[in-house]
Design a protein around this motif. Structure first.
Motif, PDB file in Angstrom:
ATOM      1  N   SER A  13       0.851  -1.190   0.000  1.00 22.87           N
ATOM      2  CA  SER A  13       0.000   0.000   0.000  1.00 22.87           C
ATOM      3  C   SER A  13       0.885   1.238   0.000  1.00 22.87           C
ATOM      4  O   SER A  13       1.852   1.316   0.749  1.00 22.87           O
ATOM      5  CB  SER A  13      -0.927   0.009   1.222  1.00 22.87           C
ATOM      6  N   ASP A  51      -2.376  -1.152  -3.284  1.00 18.98           N
ATOM      7  CA  ASP A  51      -3.402  -0.169  -2.953  1.00 18.98           C
ATOM      8  C   ASP A  51      -2.753   1.204  -3.004  1.00 18.98           C
ATOM      9  O   ASP A  51      -1.665   1.397  -2.467  1.00 18.98           O
ATOM     10  CB  ASP A  51      -3.957  -0.403  -1.543  1.00 18.98           C
ATOM     11  N   GLN A 125      -9.578   7.993   9.146  1.00 18.59           N
ATOM     12  CA  GLN A 125      -8.949   6.686   8.950  1.00 18.59           C
ATOM     13  C   GLN A 125      -9.967   5.662   8.463  1.00 18.59           C
ATOM     14  O   GLN A 125      -9.695   4.898   7.534  1.00 18.59           O
ATOM     15  CB  GLN A 125      -8.317   6.232  10.262  1.00 18.59           C
ATOM     16  N   ARG A 126     -11.140   5.650   9.080  1.00 17.48           N
ATOM     17  CA  ARG A 126     -12.179   4.700   8.668  1.00 17.48           C
ATOM     18  C   ARG A 126     -12.645   4.958   7.238  1.00 17.48           C
ATOM     19  O   ARG A 126     -12.893   4.025   6.478  1.00 17.48           O
ATOM     20  CB  ARG A 126     -13.365   4.777   9.639  1.00 17.48           C
ATOM     21  N   LEU A 128     -10.900   6.287   4.730  1.00 19.25           N
ATOM     22  CA  LEU A 128      -9.872   5.819   3.804  1.00 19.25           C
ATOM     23  C   LEU A 128      -9.861   4.300   3.718  1.00 19.25           C
ATOM     24  O   LEU A 128      -9.756   3.724   2.617  1.00 19.25           O
ATOM     25  CB  LEU A 128      -8.500   6.331   4.240  1.00 19.25           C
ATOM     26  N   ASP A 129      -9.983   3.636   4.861  1.00 14.30           N
ATOM     27  CA  ASP A 129      -9.993   2.167   4.880  1.00 14.30           C
ATOM     28  C   ASP A 129     -11.192   1.624   4.106  1.00 14.30           C
ATOM     29  O   ASP A 129     -11.077   0.641   3.362  1.00 14.30           O
ATOM     30  CB  ASP A 129     -10.027   1.642   6.317  1.00 14.30           C
ATOM     31  N   ARG A 130     -12.342   2.262   4.285  1.00 19.40           N
ATOM     32  CA  ARG A 130     -13.551   1.767   3.614  1.00 19.40           C
ATOM     33  C   ARG A 130     -13.491   1.987   2.105  1.00 19.40           C
ATOM     34  O   ARG A 130     -13.932   1.130   1.326  1.00 19.40           O
ATOM     35  CB  ARG A 130     -14.785   2.462   4.199  1.00 19.40           C
ATOM     36  N   ARG A 132     -10.813   1.958   0.304  1.00 17.17           N
ATOM     37  CA  ARG A 132      -9.934   0.910  -0.233  1.00 17.17           C
ATOM     38  C   ARG A 132     -10.638  -0.436  -0.269  1.00 17.17           C
ATOM     39  O   ARG A 132     -10.482  -1.201  -1.224  1.00 17.17           O
ATOM     40  CB  ARG A 132      -8.652   0.831   0.598  1.00 17.17           C
ATOM     41  N   ALA A 133     -11.429  -0.722   0.762  1.00 21.41           N
ATOM     42  CA  ALA A 133     -12.152  -1.995   0.800  1.00 21.41           C
ATOM     43  C   ALA A 133     -13.162  -2.090  -0.332  1.00 21.41           C
ATOM     44  O   ALA A 133     -13.448  -3.182  -0.836  1.00 21.41           O
ATOM     45  CB  ALA A 133     -12.848  -2.160   2.150  1.00 21.41           C
ATOM     46  N   ALA A 167      -3.229   5.938   7.177  1.00 19.60           N
ATOM     47  CA  ALA A 167      -3.731   4.799   6.411  1.00 19.60           C
ATOM     48  C   ALA A 167      -2.896   3.540   6.599  1.00 19.60           C
ATOM     49  O   ALA A 167      -3.202   2.501   6.006  1.00 19.60           O
ATOM     50  CB  ALA A 167      -3.772   5.164   4.924  1.00 19.60           C
ATOM     51  N   GLY A 168      -1.814   3.618   7.390  1.00 22.41           N
ATOM     52  CA  GLY A 168      -0.958   2.453   7.578  1.00 22.41           C
ATOM     53  C   GLY A 168      -0.245   2.046   6.306  1.00 22.41           C
ATOM     54  O   GLY A 168      -0.004   0.856   6.065  1.00 22.41           O
TER      55      GLY A 168
END
Length: 371
Positions: A13, A51, A125-126, A128-130, A132-133, A167-168
Motif C-alpha cells: 500500500s 493499494d 482513517q475509517r 480511507l480504509d472503507r 480501499r475496501a 492509512a498504515g
C-alpha cells in the motif's frame, strides 16, 4: 537496488502525493494530458497489486484560470474562492481520467483539525480504509475552502506524510517538479563554485548535514524544504519515502529507480504516539529542569511535578502539551493528566507532599514522545 528502494517498489500500500506544478499552470489551469499520464502510471502500479491513495495538490491552481486570475492569490479569501472552483475541476479531472480504467474515485477533503482531533482522526482513517475496501481510489486534498491560517497543514507534503501513517501505508512517494534531493539548488553553483549533487539515499539526519533546501514556487506552497520535512516526518514514523519528478512517475512507481529515497526508522511509532508527536495540536507547554529532562528524554520516565519549573497555556486533562528545556527548546510532547489550574499548584513540589488526588505523574511515560 538498495533495500529501501526494493521496499518501496514492492510496497503493498502506498500514498502518492502529486504537486501543483505537476498538473497545473497559471495560464491554462489543469493540464489534463499530464494528469492522464500520472493516472496511467498509478493504474499500472494498482494493476500490479498495490493499494494506492492519491494526495493531490492543485485545487487553488486549478481555480486560478477559470476565475481570470493572473497569479496565485496571497490573501486567504481569494485562495479559498479559487479552491472552491478548483476543487470541482480537480475532482472531475481525477474521476474522468480514472474512469478510463473503470475505477471510481472518492474525494476526501481534510483540514488540520481532522488529523489533530482524535475523533476526527479516527473518522478519516475509517473513511480511507472503507474506500480501499470498496476498491475506490481515494483522492485526498486539504480543504482549502474552509481551512484558516491557524488550521492548515501548511502544504500537501506534510498532509501526505500524515495520511501515509493514518492509512498504515507501506511507502510514500512525493512527485513534483524536482527530480530528487540535492545538496543545494541544482540551478545554481554552490559557494565553492561546484554544482549541487543529487543525494541517492538518506539513512538518517547525519546524511542531511550541509543540505540547503529552498521554499516553494509560484503555484505551490511547498518547495524542497517542505518535502524534506515531510520525508523526515514519514520516515521517522516508519514509512520509507521516495522523492522524484512527476515526469518520471512511471519509473518511480514501477521500480523506485529514480529520485532520492529516505529510509524508515526500524520501529514504527504506534498510532497514538504518532498522533502525539506529529498530528495533535499543542495546547500549552511545561518547562522542565535538567533533572527532569534527563529522566524523561534519556531514561524515558514519567514526568513528575517536582521537575517542572513553569506551565503555560490553558490546557485541560487529555490535551497535548510541549515539553521545553530552560532554553525554550522543544524536547518532547505528552498528554497531560491534569488541567492547567491543578498543574500550576503542583509545579516544583514533590509527589509525597501533594494531596492524594494530585500524586499521579503530570504525564505518564506511556503518553510521552521525545522530539
Amino acid at each position: 537496488m538498495s533495500e529501501v528502494r526494493n521496499a518501496i517498489a514492492h510496497a503493498r500500500s502506498i500514498v502518492v502525493k502529486i504537486g501543483s506544478s505537476a498538473i497545473t499552470d497559471l495560464e491554462n489551469g489543469l493540464d489534463h494530458g499530464r494528469l492522464d499520464a500520472l493516472v496511467d502510471a498509478l493504474e499500472h502500479r494498482m494493476s500490479a497489486g498495490s493499494d494506492v491513495i492519491v494526495v493531490s495538490s492543485g485545487a487553488v491552481g486549478a481555480g486560478i484560470a477559470p476565475l481570470g486570475l493572473r497569479k496565485r492569490p496571497s490573501d486567504l479569501a481569494t485562495k479559498q474562492a479559487a479552491a472552491s472552483v478548483g476543487q470541482l475541476e480537480l475532482a472531475h479531472a481525477w474521476g474522468t481520467s480514472f474512469r478510463r480504467y473503470r475505477r471510481v474515485v472518492g474525494q476526501v477533503l481534510l483540514t488540520a483539525d481532522d488529523v489533530s482531533d482524535r475523533a476526527h482522526h479516527a473518522n478519516a482513517q475509517r473513511t480511507l480504509d472503507r474506500l480501499r475496501a470498496l476498491h475506490a481510489v481515494a483522492v485526498v486534498n486539504e480543504n482549502d475552502t474552509v481551512a484558516t491560517n491557524e488550521l492548515r497543514f501548511g502544504d500537501n507534503d506534510r498532509l501526505a506524510a500524515l495520511v501515509a501513517h493514518l492509512a498504515g501505508a507501506d511507502a510514500l512517494v512525493l512527485l513534483s517538479d524536482v527530480d530528487g534531493l540535492y545538496t543545494g539548488d541544482p540551478r545554481r553553483p554552490g559557494p565553492d563554485g561546484r554544482p549541487a549533487e543529487m543525494i541517492d539515499q538518506v539513512d538518517g539526519p547525519e546524511d542531511l548535514d550541509g543540505v540547503i533546501a529552498g521554499t516553494g514556487g509560484s503555484l505551490g506552497t511547498g518547495g524542497m524544504a517542505s518535502k524534506l520535512a515531510a520525508a523526515r516526518l514519514a520516515s521517522d514514523s516508519g514509512v520509507p519515502v521516495l522523492l522524484a519528478s512527476a515526469s518520471a512517475a512511471a519509473a518511480a512507481l514501477d521500480g523506485a529507480s529514480v529520485g532520492t529515497v529516505f529510509a524508515a526508522r526500524e520501529v514504527r511509532l504506534s498510532a497514538r504516539k504518532f498522533w502525539v508527536r506529529h498530528a495533535a495540536q499543542s495546547h500549552g507547554s511545561l518547562v522542565l529542569d535538567d533533572g527532569a529532562i534527563d529522566a524523561v528524554c534519556k531514561r524515558r520516565r514519567s514526568l513528575l511535578s517536582a521537575g517542572v519549573t513553569a506551565a503555560h497555556g490553558g490546557f485541560s486533562i487529555g490535551d497535548v502539551v510541549d515539553l521545553l528545556d530552560d532554553a525554550g527548546r522543544i524536547r518532547g510532547r505528552g498528554v497531560v493528566a491534569y488541567d492547567a489550574d491543578d498543574a500550576a499548584c503542583m509545579i516544583g513540589r514533590s509527589t509525597d507532599v501533594l494531596p492524594p488526588d494530585l500524586r499521579r505523574p503530570l504525564i505518564h511515560a506511556d503518553d510521552l514522545v521525545i522530539v
